[in-house]
Design a protein around this motif. Structure first.
Motif, PDB file in Angstrom:
ATOM      1  N   THR A 182      -9.444   4.106  -4.610  1.00 26.30           N
ATOM      2  CA  THR A 182      -9.545   2.648  -4.666  1.00 26.30           C
ATOM      3  C   THR A 182     -10.649   2.184  -5.605  1.00 26.30           C
ATOM      4  N   GLY A 223      -9.489   2.849  -9.010  1.00 27.21           N
ATOM      5  CA  GLY A 223      -8.325   2.038  -9.359  1.00 27.21           C
ATOM      6  C   GLY A 223      -8.689   0.614  -9.719  1.00 27.21           C
ATOM      7  N   LEU A 224      -9.750   0.079  -9.112  1.00 30.68           N
ATOM      8  CA  LEU A 224     -10.191  -1.282  -9.435  1.00 30.68           C
ATOM      9  C   LEU A 224     -10.609  -1.412 -10.902  1.00 30.68           C
ATOM     10  N   LEU A 283       0.829  -1.208   0.000  1.00 30.71           N
ATOM     11  CA  LEU A 283       0.000   0.000   0.000  1.00 30.71           C
ATOM     12  C   LEU A 283       0.861   1.254   0.000  1.00 30.71           C
ATOM     13  N   THR A 322      -2.192  -5.879  -7.605  1.00 32.63           N
ATOM     14  CA  THR A 322      -2.549  -4.514  -7.200  1.00 32.63           C
ATOM     15  C   THR A 322      -4.055  -4.382  -7.001  1.00 32.63           C
ATOM     16  N   ALA A 353      -6.004  -3.283  -3.583  1.00 34.31           N
ATOM     17  CA  ALA A 353      -7.058  -2.262  -3.535  1.00 34.31           C
ATOM     18  C   ALA A 353      -8.298  -2.782  -2.818  1.00 34.31           C
ATOM     19  N   LEU A 388      -7.680  -2.667   0.795  1.00 39.25           N
ATOM     20  CA  LEU A 388      -7.787  -1.319   1.349  1.00 39.25           C
ATOM     21  C   LEU A 388      -9.246  -0.938   1.590  1.00 39.25           C
ATOM     22  N   VAL A 389     -10.134  -1.355   0.707  1.00 36.04           N
ATOM     23  CA  VAL A 389     -11.566  -1.094   0.921  1.00 36.04           C
ATOM     24  C   VAL A 389     -12.034  -1.744   2.219  1.00 36.04           C
ATOM     25  N   HIS A 418      -9.583   9.250 -10.389  1.00 35.32           N
ATOM     26  CA  HIS A 418      -8.580   8.455  -9.676  1.00 35.32           C
ATOM     27  C   HIS A 418      -7.423   9.317  -9.170  1.00 35.32           C
ATOM     28  N   TYR A 455      -9.244   8.137  -0.207  1.00 36.86           N
ATOM     29  CA  TYR A 455      -8.811   6.757  -0.430  1.00 36.86           C
ATOM     30  C   TYR A 455      -9.911   5.920  -1.078  1.00 36.86           C
TER      31      TYR A 455
END
Length: 397
Positions: free
Chosen positions: A213, A216-217, A27, A152, A156, A159-160, A345, A209
């Protein structure tokens, strides 16, 4: 009910801690590389200001094919894959090249549009390309087709989980108190200070964030991308994203030794200029990666700077016929959100202040890694006396 709440929080704490310990390093790495790229466009433009401009002349600029032919005659260059042209007579042409047989991509060039003279290689391009590969694919071989992309994406998703569980864990008894939510207690020390910084600053950056995230997905998982397209766009747009059917195989007796004729940019460029006139500021012309004659042209209007606000045309380079035109102004709200995924993003959707906020939030990611690890270690230290058997003597006590 209270016991059940304590049990749920205990489970969430374990999930939050384990996910944080496993993903902390990745991260921090992904966030810091993203922060480096926050102002990439501005940095690259500043570094290359002297080779991105030319002195305008009375003569018309070369056509794309003439420019490429002169460029290849003057020096040994690879196969051209894309060119960026501008309506500004003082702007240089940006020429990009396809990957070679070893998978490497030669450095791009800025070229004088009037005589195809090479003005120079873009400074900073190789550096940011490496940072981008590290950010997206962790420099794992294969790039988007390798293991880096799903790794990656999994980070992500982790992180969620951490953001949601962290929000539940820090939900205060006085939820309406702004001070409780947003003011860290800097008068504390040790574990108390670490917990205050971790929780309060985490609340500050949580919306950023989540935006990073969830967008980013899009670049990591096809199922996520297809789901967003289905949710936000029209049915025909979702259908258009489906991969085209493979062309039928040639008959056995057909001659397969005859190579395909190379296609150029000129016919597609002429068709595009007829469609757009002088409304565009710059246009990126990209040759098809595989067999085919359809060139993709992305163009931006003179009053538009965001990546999302582009128009996209597909033109048959052999016939000079317009295949499709997708204009930004014609898109519905959901389709504009899809087009703006990259700008959301990186915070560019809010202009340079948004990019600055997103960059600062990304730089803060190592803080959560460090404080999270310190909190985990301090919890383990506090548990040891409680787990020690009664009546057992420990040396030194």
């Amino acid at each position: 009910m209270r016991l059940r709440g304590h049990t749920i929080k205990a489970v969430l704490l374990q999930v939050h801690s384990i996910a944080g310990l496993v993903l902390a390093l990745l991260l921090a790495l992904i966030a810091l590389t993203g922060a480096i790229m926050s102002f990439e466009d501005e940095i690259v433009d500043h570094l290359n200001a002297d080779i991105m401009c030319v002195i305008p002349r009375e003569m018309p600029p070369l056509t794309p094919d003439d420019l490429i032919a002169r460029l290849k005659a003057a020096q040994d260059v690879g196969k051209v894959s894309a060119v960026t042209l501008s309506s500004d007579p003082a702007a240089a042409v940006h020429v990009r090249f396809a990957r070679d047989e070893h998978g490497g991509r030669p450095a791009s060039l800025y070229v004088d549009p009037y005589d195809a003279r090479v003005l120079g290689l873009p400074r900073g391009e190789a550096f940011f390309a490496t940072v981008r590969r590290l950010h997206r694919w962790l420099l794992i071989p294969g790039d988007a087709r390798g293991w880096g992309r799903p790794i990656t994406g999994t980070v992500a998703l982790g992180l969620v989980v951490m953001l949601i569980s962290g929000l539940v864990l820090r939900w205060p008894r006085r939820a309406g108190s702004v001070k409780t939510w947003l003011k860290p207690n800097l008068g504390l020390s040790g574990r108390g200070l670490h917990r205050s910084l971790h929780a309060v600053i985490g609340t500050w950056v949580l919306p950023v964030y989540l935006a990073m995230t969830l967008t980013g997905l899009w670049f990591s998982f096809e199922w996520y991308k297809d789901g967003l397209i289905w949710l936000l766009s029209r049915p025909q747009v979702a259908a258009a994203k489906m991969p085209p059917k493979m062309p039928p195989k040639p008959p056995r007796g057909a001659d397969r030794s005859e190579p395909a004729q190379p296609i150029g940019f000129d016919r597609a460029w002429t068709t595009f200029q007829r469609e757009e006139g002088d409304r565009f500021s710059r246009a990126l012309l990209t040759l098809p990666a595989g067999p085919g004659t359809v060139i993709r042209i992305r163009s931006w209007g003179k009053d538009r700077t965001l990546e999302a606000t582009r128009d996209e045309f597909r033109i048959d380079a052999a016939a000079g016929q317009l295949v499709s035109a997708e204009r930004y102004d014609d898109k519905r709200f959901g389709e504009k959100i899809i087009a703006a995924i990259y700008d959301i993003h990186r915070g560019a959707i809010l202009g340079w202040p948004g990019k600055l906020v997103f960059m600062i939030a990304a730089v803060l990611m190592p803080l959560f890694s460090v404080t999270g690890i310190l909190l985990y270690l301090s919890r383990r230290k506090l548990r040891r006396p409680a787990q020690r058997p009664l009546g057992r003597l420990v040396p030194g006590e």
